[in-house]
Design an enzyme around this catalytic site. Structure first.
Site, PDB file in Angstrom:
ATOM      1  N   LYS A   1      -8.309   5.625  93.301  1.00  0.00           N
ATOM      2  CA  LYS A   1      -7.808   5.151  91.901  1.00  0.00           C
ATOM      3  C   LYS A   1      -6.765   6.264  91.308  1.00  0.00           C
ATOM      4  O   LYS A   1      -6.605   7.394  91.983  1.00  0.00           O
ATOM      5  CB  LYS A   1      -9.013   4.902  90.933  1.00  0.00           C
TER       6      LYS A   1
ATOM      7  N   ARG B   1     -18.685   1.950  95.702  1.00  0.00           N
ATOM      8  CA  ARG B   1     -17.821   0.976  95.813  1.00  0.00           C
ATOM      9  C   ARG B   1     -16.434   1.495  96.428  1.00  0.00           C
ATOM     10  O   ARG B   1     -15.754   2.229  95.945  1.00  0.00           O
ATOM     11  CB  ARG B   1     -17.642   0.139  94.519  1.00  0.00           C
TER      12      ARG B   1
END
Length: 262
Positions: free
Chosen positions: A203, A239
């Protein structure tokens, strides 16, 4: 003893920020899913609706067409399946098709039927912290209050407490300083008593901490640092896109911490 689980990301979309278009045919999606299983994934999270900045909204029918064939093809494999959706119609069809977990980025706030559907199937649900606007004030206080409110609503709908996961929502409704604060204070979330999923893989926070112009696929080492922070804070699963790197890391990390016997 506790072992940190690995949730492998499988985006069956043309426009996801890291791997959009790579696995958006049934053949390529199944190939990647089986590769992640070999690499050590405990859960595969199937996403048919991209939520990257500037994403394209799609119909429920299109989302179903993307995820259901993958679920049906994998349901008999020795792997738990999650579907990343905030729409109860998709959740219902996915659970009927053989999915085990619903990963709801709106924690049940977008679709009021979500908790009832998940409870009806006896499934698990992941509640991610999210909001319409950037959080003001103490980010952890806001997050914990919000997630606990939704978790209680999920329990009232009939979802068992041990089937509820909390996700701090890195990349959503927070500025970069708030995201860093969340990472530093993760233990406040893990101590509440629900299972916690950490989803930071590739991210923008990682990119900015690396302080370079790396493309998403070049952020795996930075992601691994967030995995380490998560393990030390007591998260139950991460994740990630790079399953092999994280599963090998966790195999050592958990044993060094005394969390599992190898």
């Amino acid at each position: 003893m506790k072992r940190t689980q690995v949730m492998g990301i499988l985006n069956v979309t043309p426009d996801s920020f890291s791997d959009g278009g790579k696995y958006n045919t049934l053949q390529t999606a199944l190939s990647r899913a089986r590769e992640m299983m070999e690499e050590g994934a405990d859960i595969i999270d199937i996403g048919g609706y991209s939520t990257r900045p500037g994403y394209t909204e799609i119909s429920i029918e299109e989302e179903l067409n993307r995820v259901i064939p993958v679920i049906e093809s994998l349901k008999d494999e020795k792997i738990r399946l999650s579907v990343d959706t905030f729409r109860s119609e998709v959740a219902h069809a996915a659970l009927k098709a053989g999915c085990d977990i619903i990963n709801d980025q709106w924690a049940g706030k977008f679709d009021q039927s979500m908790f009832d559907i998940v409870a009806q199937h006896g499934a698990e649900i992941i509640l991610m912290h999210n909001a319409e606007a950037e959080v003001a004030g103490d980010v952890m206080e806001h997050m914990i209050t919000d997630l606990c409110t939704q978790a209680r609503a999920a329990e009232q709908a009939g979802i068992e407490r041990d089937k509820i996961w909390l996700d701090p929502g890195i990349g959503f409704a927070k500025n970069r300083n708030q995201e860093i604060e969340v990472m530093r204070r993760l233990e406040e979330l893990t101590q509440i008593g629900y299972k916690v999923l950490l989803a930071t893989s590739r991210k923008r926070m990682v990119k900015e901490l690396l302080n370079d112009n790396s493309v998403p696929a070049d952020r795996d080492e930075g992601t691994l640092a967030t995995t380490a922070i998560g393990v030390n804070a007591g998260v139950d699963a991460v994740r990630v896109h790079n399953v092999l790197m994280n599963s090998r890391f966790l195999r050592v990390m958990d044993q060094l911490k005394g969390e599992c016997d190898g």
